[in-house]
Scaffold this active site. Structure first.
Site, mmCIF file in Angstrom:
data_model
loop_
_atom_site.group_PDB
_atom_site.id
_atom_site.type_symbol
_atom_site.label_atom_id
_atom_site.label_comp_id
_atom_site.label_asym_id
_atom_site.label_seq_id
_atom_site.Cartn_x
_atom_site.Cartn_y
_atom_site.Cartn_z
ATOM 1 C CG HIS A 54 -0.214 0.193 2.582
ATOM 2 N ND1 HIS A 54 -0.072 1.604 3.015
ATOM 3 C CD2 HIS A 54 -0.114 -0.771 3.507
ATOM 4 C CE1 HIS A 54 0.335 1.236 4.237
ATOM 5 N NE2 HIS A 54 0.370 -0.037 4.457
ATOM 6 C CG ASP A 104 1.237 -3.474 5.272
ATOM 7 O OD1 ASP A 104 0.178 -3.370 5.609
ATOM 8 O OD2 ASP A 104 2.152 -2.477 5.769
ATOM 9 C CG ASP A 109 2.436 0.847 7.680
ATOM 10 O OD1 ASP A 109 1.597 1.145 8.824
ATOM 11 O OD2 ASP A 109 2.031 0.405 6.827
ATOM 12 C CG HIS A 115 -0.115 3.441 11.886
ATOM 13 N ND1 HIS A 115 -0.553 2.645 12.462
ATOM 14 C CD2 HIS A 115 0.048 3.038 10.716
ATOM 15 C CE1 HIS A 115 -0.916 1.341 11.726
ATOM 16 N NE2 HIS A 115 -0.483 1.628 10.303
ATOM 17 C CD GLU A 135 -3.332 -1.046 5.275
ATOM 18 O OE1 GLU A 135 -2.599 0.134 5.723
ATOM 19 O OE2 GLU A 135 -3.303 -2.102 5.755
ATOM 20 C CD GLU A 136 -1.737 2.507 7.556
ATOM 21 O OE1 GLU A 136 -2.220 2.061 8.337
ATOM 22 O OE2 GLU A 136 -0.657 2.352 7.352
#
Ligand code: IPO
Ligand code: ZN
Length: 407
Positions: free
Chosen positions: A213, A295, A233, A372, A267-268
Site C-alpha cells: 500500500h 506490508d 509502513d 503510524h 489501506e490505512e
C-alpha cells in the site's frame, strides 16, 4: 461455517445498550473482528450492529456495524492505537458491499481456475534475476517515498506520492510491449492506486497479484498535514515491488500468466483501495490465482526473517512460499504468526475467496513500534534495506515461478 445474523442492536457510547431497535442509518459501514469490536464497545462511539458471521474456519466472530461517518477518523485512530496492527477493520460504502465482504469466500463468483502446480520448475529463470536485485535501489525508493510530508489518502501529498509511483513505474516499463502502467481512480478521494501489468502469453487470462500500500498515516489529530513518512509502513513494500519490476524489465521476462504489481491507495483507512480493486476484478470475473501482500518488509524486529501470516491467508500458497524460500533463499529463516481480521490488503482479496499470502517482517508482538507516526523513518528501520531485500527476492521468485509455472 457461518453463524446466523444477529438481530439489530445498538451499543451506545456511554455504555447504555439500546437493544432491539435499529438506530437511524449513520452513514458508514465497517466489518470488524472480535478485537476491534471489543474496543468499539469500550470506546467513545455510537455503533449499530447489523449482522455477524463466524469467520471461515470459525477463528472469530466478524461483525457488520454502522457508525456515523463523522466518527470514522476517530474510530480509525482508536483502533490503530489500541490494536496497533492496522485497526482490524474494513470500510464499506454501502451495507450491500459490507454484507458481501462479511460473507467472505462463500460468495465467490469467480471459481479459482485449476490452482498453480506450486512446483519449483524455473530455477534457470529465477536465479539470475535474484542475483540482479539491489539493496541500494530499494533503499532509494524508501527514502524518496518517505520524503513526502505524508501519503495520507485524502491529502494532496498522498495524491502526489501516488503519481510519483506511477511515473516511476511507467519509466521502468517504457519500451516493453507486454508491460503497461495504469492508475485506478477511487470514489471520494484523490489518491489513486497504481497497477503495473505484465501481460502473459498462453495463460494470460490467469493473473498473479503482488501488492503493497502506498498510503501512510500518522495518528496525530491533523492527519492531512501531519508528518507521516511511512518508511516501513509501507514504502518498504512499494520499494520491493519497484525492485521486482526493475529486474523483470531488465531480464525482459515474458510470463505465461499475467502479473499485476499493485500499489494500493487508502489501506490505512479500512483497506479501501484494495477492496475497490478486488471487487472490480471479481465483477469482471478476472481469474486471480494468487495474491501476495507486502506490508512492512524492512524492520527486523524478531529473530527470524520472514513471518508468514496464517489467518485470512491460503494454506496451500503459504506452503508453496515456504518451499520457494527454502529453495531460493536458504539462509532466510521462516516463522509464522496471526494478525487478525483486516490487518492488511490481502484481507480484501481473501474476503472474496482468492488465495492470498502475507509475509511479514517480524512477529506481531515485535513489529515496528514507530508505525503510524512521524518516527516511521528509514533511519528507524536501521538505515538499511537488507531486510526488505529478502522480501524482494521472495517476491521476484514468486512472480516468476507462478508467472511461468511448470511446462
Ligand atoms: C501490521 C500488519 C501485520 C502485523 I502481524 C502487524 C502489523 C501493520 C498493518 N496492519 C498496517 O498498519 N498496515 O498499514
Ligand atoms: Zn499501517
Amino acid at each position: 461455517m457461518y453463524g446466523t445474523s444477529l438481530a439489530t442492536a445498538v451499543i451506545m457510547v456511554s455504555g447504555m445498550a439500546v437493544s432491539g431497535t435499529a438506530a437511524a442509518s449513520q452513514g458508514s459501514w465497517l466489518t470488524v473482528g472480535e478485537a476491534a469490536f471489543a474496543q468499539l464497545k469500550l470506546g467513545g462511539h455510537k455503533v449499530t450492529i447489523r449482522a455477524n458471521q463466524l469467520a471461515a474456519g470459525g477463528a472469530e466472530n466478524l461483525y457488520l456495524i454502522e457508525v456515523r461517518t463523522r466518527d470514522l477518523p476517530s474510530i480509525a485512530a482508536t483502533l490503530h492505537r489500541k490494536l496497533k496492527h492496522c485497526g482490524g477493520f474494513m470500510f464499506h460504502a454501502s451495507e450491500a458491499q459490507a454484507r458481501v465482504a462479511l460473507a467472505g469466500g462463500a460468495l465467490r463468483a469467480v471459481p479459482l481456475s485449476t490452482r498453480p502446480s506450486y512446483v519449483l520448475a524455473n530455477q534457470a529463470l529465477v536465479t539470475p534475476i535474484l542475483a540482479q536485485m539491489d539493496e541500494q535501489q530499494i533503499a532509494a525508493t524508501i527514502i524518496r517515498l518517505s520524503g513526502f510530508v505524508n501519503r495520507y489518502y485524502s491529502s494532496a501529498h498522498g495524491a502526489q506520492a501516488a503519481d510519483w509511483i506511477s511515473t516511476t513505474w511507467a519509466a521502468l516499463a517504457a519500451g516493453h510491449g507486454n508491460m503497461a502502467v495504469t492508475q485506478f481512480d477511487h470514489a471520494g478521494y484523490a489518491q489513486r492506486s497504481v497497477i503495473a501489468t505484465i501481460t502473459g502469453s498462453d495463460k494470460a487470462s490467469e493473473v498473479i497479484v503482488l501488492g503493497a500500500h502506498l498510503d501512510s498515516i500518522s495518528l496525530s489529530a491533523e492527519r492531512a498535514q501531519a508528518p507521516a513518512p511511512g518508511a516501513d509502513d509501507d514504502a518498504s513494500g512499494v520499494a520491493v515491488l519497484t525492485e521486482v519490476l526493475r529486474v523483470l524489465v531488465q531480464a525482459d521476462y515474458r510470463p505465461r500468466r499475467t502479473i499485476k504489481l499493485i500499489a494500493y491507495a487508502a489501506e490505512e483507512v479500512g483497506l479501501r483501495g484494495s477492496q475497490d480493486i478486488a471487487r472490480e476484478f471479481k465483477r469482471n470475473k478476472v481469474d486471480v490465482v494468487g495474491v501476495l501482500q507486502l506490508d512492512m518488509t524492512n524492520f527486523k524486529g524478531s529473530s527470524k526473517d520472514i513471518y508468514l501470516i496464517s489467518d485470512y491467508t491460503d494454506g496451500e500458497q503459504n506452503r508453496f512460499l515456504e518451499k520457494l524460500i527454502a529453495a531460493y533463499l536458504p539462509t532466510v529463516n521462516i516463522g509464522s504468526d496471526r494478525c487478525g481480521y483486516a490487518c492488511s490488503d490481502h484481507a480484501a482479496w481473501s474476503a472474496l475467496g482468492y488465495a492470498t499470502s502475507m509475509p511479514f517482517e517480524s512477529t506481531l508482538a515485535q513489529d515496528n513500534p514507530s508505525i503510524h507516526s512521524k518516527n516511521d523513518t528509514y533511519a528507524n528501520s536501521g538505515a538499511q534495506a537488507a531486510h526488505a531485500l529478502k522480501f524482494a527476492r521472495m517476491a521476484a521468485a514468486y512472480a516468476v515461478e507462478l508467472g511461468t509455472d511448470s511446462p
